[in-house]
Structures are given as structure tokens and as C-alpha cells.
Design a protein around this motif. Sequence first.
Motif, PDB file in Angstrom:
ATOM      1  N   TYR A   1       0.719  -1.114   0.092  1.00 30.20           N
ATOM      2  CA  TYR A   1      -0.247   0.032  -0.160  1.00 30.20           C
ATOM      3  C   TYR A   1       1.046   1.387  -0.038  1.00 30.20           C
ATOM      4  CZ  TYR A   1      -3.623  -3.296   1.230  1.00 30.20           C
ATOM      5  OH  TYR A   1      -4.436  -4.457   1.282  1.00 30.20           O
ATOM      6  N   GLY A   2       2.092   1.129  -0.378  1.00 33.47           N
ATOM      7  CA  GLY A   2       2.928   2.310  -0.352  1.00 33.47           C
ATOM      8  C   GLY A   2       2.268   3.485  -1.138  1.00 33.47           C
ATOM      9  N   LEU A   3       1.787   3.333  -2.060  1.00 31.13           N
ATOM     10  CA  LEU A   3       1.260   4.285  -2.808  1.00 31.13           C
ATOM     11  C   LEU A   3      -0.005   4.572  -2.725  1.00 31.13           C
ATOM     12  CD1 LEU A   3       2.984   3.774  -6.486  1.00 31.13           C
ATOM     13  CD2 LEU A   3       3.943   5.501  -4.712  1.00 31.13           C
ATOM     14  N   SER A   4      -0.908   3.684  -2.585  1.00 30.19           N
ATOM     15  CA  SER A   4      -2.297   3.779  -2.604  1.00 30.19           C
ATOM     16  C   SER A   4      -2.939   4.179  -1.023  1.00 30.19           C
ATOM     17  CB  SER A   4      -3.188   2.583  -2.930  1.00 30.19           C
ATOM     18  OG  SER A   4      -2.653   1.378  -2.078  1.00 30.19           O
ATOM     19  N   CYS A   5      -2.102   3.681  -0.228  1.00 34.71           N
ATOM     20  CA  CYS A   5      -2.612   3.907   1.361  1.00 34.71           C
ATOM     21  C   CYS A   5      -0.984   3.840   2.037  1.00 34.71           C
ATOM     22  CB  CYS A   5      -3.477   3.179   1.863  1.00 34.71           C
ATOM     23  SG  CYS A   5      -4.293   3.834   3.554  1.00 34.71           S
ATOM     24  N   PRO A   6      -0.311   4.863   2.042  1.00 34.17           N
ATOM     25  CA  PRO A   6       0.875   4.851   2.882  1.00 34.17           C
ATOM     26  C   PRO A   6       1.041   4.486   4.361  1.00 34.17           C
ATOM     27  CG  PRO A   6       0.867   6.544   1.385  1.00 34.17           C
ATOM     28  CD  PRO A   6      -0.481   6.224   1.375  1.00 34.17           C
ATOM     29  N   SER A   7      -0.193   5.021   4.920  1.00 39.05           N
ATOM     30  CA  SER A   7      -0.186   4.948   6.369  1.00 39.05           C
ATOM     31  C   SER A   7      -0.831   3.705   6.723  1.00 39.05           C
ATOM     32  CB  SER A   7      -0.844   6.201   7.174  1.00 39.05           C
ATOM     33  OG  SER A   7       0.099   7.345   6.727  1.00 39.05           O
ATOM     34  N   ALA A   8      -1.292   3.021   5.886  1.00 36.10           N
ATOM     35  CA  ALA A   8      -2.334   1.778   6.236  1.00 36.10           C
ATOM     36  C   ALA A   8      -1.627   1.019   7.500  1.00 36.10           C
ATOM     37  CB  ALA A   8      -2.526   0.857   5.184  1.00 36.10           C
ATOM     38  N   GLU A   9      -0.394   0.530   7.224  1.00 34.58           N
ATOM     39  CA  GLU A   9       0.208  -0.349   8.449  1.00 34.58           C
ATOM     40  C   GLU A   9      -0.033   0.484   9.747  1.00 34.58           C
ATOM     41  OE1 GLU A   9       3.299  -2.776   7.599  1.00 34.58           O
ATOM     42  OE2 GLU A   9       2.725  -3.213   5.577  1.00 34.58           O
ATOM     43  N   LEU A  10       0.414   1.532   9.912  1.00 39.59           N
ATOM     44  CA  LEU A  10       0.448   2.384  10.962  1.00 39.59           C
ATOM     45  C   LEU A  10      -0.923   2.737  11.548  1.00 39.59           C
ATOM     46  CD1 LEU A  10       2.595   3.903  12.851  1.00 39.59           C
ATOM     47  CD2 LEU A  10       2.175   6.191  11.427  1.00 39.59           C
ATOM     48  N   MET A  11      -2.063   2.795  10.572  1.00 43.21           N
ATOM     49  CA  MET A  11      -3.241   3.070  11.300  1.00 43.21           C
ATOM     50  C   MET A  11      -3.810   1.847  11.989  1.00 43.21           C
ATOM     51  SD  MET A  11      -5.301   4.875   8.046  1.00 43.21           S
ATOM     52  CE  MET A  11      -4.322   6.483   7.594  1.00 43.21           C
ATOM     53  N   VAL A  12      -3.537   0.608  11.345  1.00 46.01           N
ATOM     54  CA  VAL A  12      -3.917  -0.674  12.055  1.00 46.01           C
ATOM     55  C   VAL A  12      -3.167  -0.932  13.218  1.00 46.01           C
ATOM     56  CG1 VAL A  12      -3.773  -3.079  11.819  1.00 46.01           C
ATOM     57  CG2 VAL A  12      -4.336  -1.730   9.834  1.00 46.01           C
ATOM     58  N   LYS A  13      -1.891  -0.386  13.366  1.00 47.96           N
ATOM     59  CA  LYS A  13      -0.958  -0.701  14.620  1.00 47.96           C
ATOM     60  C   LYS A  13      -1.442   0.086  15.448  1.00 47.96           C
ATOM     61  CE  LYS A  13       3.774  -0.680  15.958  1.00 47.96           C
ATOM     62  NZ  LYS A  13       5.203  -0.619  15.483  1.00 47.96           N
ATOM     63  N   ASN A  14      -1.772   1.489  15.430  1.00 47.38           N
ATOM     64  CA  ASN A  14      -2.292   2.269  16.451  1.00 47.38           C
ATOM     65  C   ASN A  14      -3.749   2.018  17.050  1.00 47.38           C
ATOM     66  OD1 ASN A  14       0.004   4.125  16.901  1.00 47.38           O
ATOM     67  ND2 ASN A  14      -0.311   4.249  14.836  1.00 47.38           N
TER      68      ASN A  14
END
Length: 712
Positions: free
Chosen positions: A48-61
Motif C-alpha cells: 500500500y506504499g502508494l495507495s495508502c502509505p499509512s495503512a499499517e500505521l493506522m492498524v498498528k495504533n
Amino acid sequence: MEKLKLQIYSIQTLCLRKKKYKFSLLIFLCSIIFFSKTSCSTLSFNFYGLSCPSAELMVKNTVRSASSMDPTIPGKLLRLLFHDCFVEGCDASILLEGNGTERSDPANKSLGGFSVIENAKRVLEIFCPFTVSCADIVALAARDAVEFAGGPNVQIPTGRKDGRISLITNVRPNIVDTSFTMDQMINIFTIKGLSLDDLVILSGAHTIGSAHCNAFSDRFRVDTNGNFTLIDPSLDKAYAIELTKQCPAGAATSTITVKNDPQTPQLFDNQYFKDLIQHKGLFQSDSVLFNDVRTKKRVVEFANDQDGFFRSWSQSFVRLSVLGVKSGEDGETDFSRVGSQSFVRLSMLGVKSGEDEEVGGIPWIMVIKRCNFFAKDIGFSEPITRTLAMSLICVVGARWENSSYVLGMCCWWEGTGHFENYILTDLFHIPSYPEIPYIVVLRLLSFQNGKFSYGYSSSPGKRSSMEDFYETRIDGVDGEVVGLFGVFDGHGGARAAEYVKHNLFSNLIRHPKFISDTKSAIADAYNHTDSEFLKSENNQHKDAGSTASTAILVGDRLLVANVGDSRAVICRGGTAIAVSRDHKPDQTDERQRIEDAGGFVMWAGTWRVGGVLAVSRAFGDRLLKQYVVADPEIQEEKVDGSLEFLILASDGLWDVVTNEEAVSMVKPIQDPEDAAKRLMQEAYQRGSADNITIVVVRFLGNQEGSSRGTSA
């Protein structure tokens, strides 16, 4: 710097309208995903680097926030992934509800963690609509749950698609039952393409979580006269007798739960393997790992080498997380599944008209003021009027227990690129109350002007209950961006600490002199919060209290305040310096103050106020309030090039780790969250008998960027 590209929406489509829809939001959100921009049929890192760069961070938090509130969440999320991947592959089919689905099987009735997946999906749909699959969220959440519980950080590929099939008949032939023999487990793992080594390693997941009594109660028997009989000789008799106390004969064994690991139930470590060697595996499928010659050696190895277990876990977990992933048509969305469901309506943040005009509880005048502040801060000279603000994305405010306040805000002026250096990431404390509009709480980050970063770690430790709380917050007050950090250690229950967490900083930032006279504002906020808590306790029969160690960052000023024995320590020029004092009853000035108020201090295992309380200042403690005050001691430090970092922690750390040792451990670790975890693990290993909560704030100076929690 990679820029986060935000899709511009009108303010009318920003947040969820208050509606009483009778449908599963989770099913809806997980069913409308993966169109052309996510059609790649293979997994990859940073998918998701281009389509949603913060995806993993949103899940993590989202995981981190939920786990902080409920320490059982990590075990639930990890089990959820196992039960998803072993049936139809890692495709989120376990999330689908209805008669005849996987979720309706009795083996899955006790699964939990669904609300965490739902919250993560809700956030992602706001910022990256129709992009991130539920299958990826389930896998990432399990990964992050292990890390939060003290386990290794594992990089996993993403790009999974959600499956269309969820059948109850597929469950039992594909999951490992707790009564399985070694050969039965090997057969299941072999079918899945996993090895005997994976079987041992992934069984280590039982180091966290809990199980219902009926999952192991056939290993022993207690008759109506209380006579005990050990049925499974591979189970330690003393441990079995202890289990009978937790699962008494005749009790509803399908509702009572027992911790998988009796020693460190909420810490992901290698204690599980140590338990197996002592014949304390909770399930028959656990005990057989040590008793079978094919796996015994690995059990012993992992029991003696936690780092080795973590390295092996990282590899096996990746293999688990990619089992049977869907690609191509196998992962297409089945819209008929939600065809009769109502759609989620996105709407304005409750805009009012007339003299009371506001957005999400925030007056329009404040919205415009904040927009202008952030615009000016980055050199955007055109004044932002209300008309312009209507064309902005303005994410503001949150309602928290009937209080409205601005937690963070970003304004994006359509058609300009001036705000591109501000990116929205690191979501935290996401309220999801059905009676109010769903509003995402944000922190405003700038990787170009970062001044500090922070992280935290919190664990019940060896106690069965959790009375520690913490708060980390970035806010804006009168044009100043401020950081607020606190650790609150409760006694007599968790009520006081939880109340202080939710109210102290809100009371502080509303104080009219917060910027002009910060010290007096802090003192007033401490005492006002204490007074309000005591009023709320009128109907309580048991006294409760809490310490507080807080740090407030305003410009280049660091103000540390505390009551009780939670402590703040800074590292300045490489030297450990305590910037708070533990409030103990035997200190000369504290003892004099207590006695002057008509109280007394006596020895009862340690020096105590009235022979009861081991701290001389605290929130709450109604019966001792005349002597145990909430007046904070406040110390101010200048934030300059010599100030390296700050540690706030409850006495669960300081009872076993000195100031100098703590600073020495944190100094080489640049990531503040990793530093907090390191201190937490050290305290636990040294035998701390208390809850352990730690916040680390690292001051960046002229360093480039930060990993998480950075504030402008």
C-alpha cells in the motif's frame, strides 16, 4: 520525502452521521474493497506504499490503543488469525456472520477481537476508501498484537484479497483441536504446507491468551465429594489441582476462562516452553510437544533461548500469514452478500447554524483560527476565511465523555500544495460510541519540523489486575502546539487512575492561563481534577486513589509535575537527572505537613499515612484527603541541545531499576517505543511485582525525522 496524497472530499462527506442502522458495519466495509488499484495478484512488502502509505500505521495504533485498554486483546487477535488462515486461507472469511458461516461453528463462538478489526477498517475507509482488504487488517493486527505484548516485530507482505466462501462445514476438518495427538496435528500442518518445526514454533502463540475450562477439563476429574483424579498423567498434578480451583466441578466450564500461561499470561515470551518442560501445558495438544521425541528437543531449545524462539517465530509467522491467500477471481467481492444492507452514510460533522455555528462541537471561529495558524506556520500567506474553510478538509475535535475539545487538526487548501509536508498518520484513541457521530482523532505530524518523538509500553506485570494508565496527547492551544504525557498508577482499584487519565489534560488545556502561566494552570488542573473525582465517588464504598507523573511540552519549555511515587527522569548531557520527587510519608517535610493537618505516619511494612497509604500525595483517597493532597510539585526544564530524552514511569519500573540504569538502557535505542519496551521487559525480568507503565519522549534536536508520534 514521500508525500501522502489525500483525496479531497467536501466537508459534507467527512464523518459518519448518527444513525441507527441494523446491520454489521464490519460486513459492509469488508465487502466493498479491491477494485482496479489493488488488482495485483501477488503479495509484496509495502503493497500500500502508494495507495495508502499509512495503512499499517493506522492498524498498528488501533491495536495499540485497544490493547492498552484491554490486555486480553493481543491473544484474541492472534487466535483470530489462526482460525481464519487454517480454514479457507488468510482471507477474512472468519469475519462474515450468519447461519452456516465459519463464525457460527461452536469452535469459533469464543473468538474475540472483531471490534478492533472493525475500528481499523472504519479509519482506513475514511482515508483510503476501497483500498485495504480485511484480510490484510486481520494479519497486520495479529502481527502488531504480538509486538505490543512484548514479542518480535515481524515484517509481513500485504495484498491479500478477501474470500467469498465462509462455510461452517470447512471449520472442523481444518483446525487443530486441543485434544489432538501429535500425528493428528502433523497431518493438519502438512496439508497446510507447514513443517513440524512450524508446529512447535506457532504453538508458542499459547504464551498469551486464555481458554475455556471445557477445552481441558477432560484431563482430570473431581467427583461430587471433592475427590480429585488425574486422568492425563502428562499433566503436573499440582497444576491440575490448581486448575480445578479455577474450574470448579459443576461450574459452567464453557464460560469460565483460564490463562494459557500461568506465569506471564499477557507477555509474549518463551515461558510457554518452560511450562511444557514442567508438565504445565494447558492442553493435551500442548503437552504432547514435550512428550514426543520428534519435538522435545525444540521445546527445550526455545525454553532456554527466547531470542532463538523470536527469530524462528518471525519466519513461521510469515508462513502462517500467507496460507491460502486469494488472488484473481478467487478474491473478487461478492456484492450479493450485502445487497440488502443499508449503506454507511458519510456526512458533515454535525454543522449547526445561526449564532451557534460549529463543526463537530468546535465553533467555526476556532476552526478558521486553527486553519490560519497552521497556514501561517508553513508560509501560506492568504488569509483563510469561512468561505475558504468550507473547501478545506478540516478534521477537528472529538467528543470524550460529554466533553468536546480539539485534539488535532489539519487543513488542506484545495488546489495548492502548501500543506503537503503535513501528513495524517499515527491514529490513536479512536472513540466509537454509537450515540455520537464517529470522529477520527488525529495527531498532526510534520517530518520536516519534528522536535520530539515518543513511545510507550504498559503491562500488568505479574499482577492479575491492571491499575496503571497512561496518556499521550498532541494538542493545539492558543496557536501553540503542545505535548502532554502522563503516567497514572492507581491503588484501591483502577477508578482513580482511569478518571485522571481521561480528565486531567482536558482540564489543563481549558485553563485560561495555560499558556501565560503554565505552572499555576497545572496546579489548578491537578486540584480541580481531584475535587471532581471525589465528587464522583460519593456512592463508592471502597476508597481509590492514583499517583500522577506528567510532562507538558510548550515551545522550548518542559514542565514536569507529579504527586505520588511515579517518577520522571531526564537524560541531559548523558547524565540521569530525576526531575520529580517520590512523595513518601517518611520524608521530613511531608511528615510535618501530615502531622500539622492532624494525621500521623507509622510503620506497617513501610512508612504509611495513618498506617494505610504508602504515598503522601495522590488523587482521590477520600478518607485520607485531609492529609494526602493532590498539590503537585512542578519542575521546569529548558528544551535545548543537551536534553536527550525523558522517562515517565510507574514504580513498577523504579522499584527494580535505578535512574542511571534506566537512562543507560534507553540511550542507545533511538525508537522511543522500543526503549519503553526494553525498560518494561527489564523490570519484569528483575522481578517487579507491580504493574509496569513507561512513556519515553526523545528530543530530536537537529535530527532528521522520527519513527512515530512526532509533533511539529
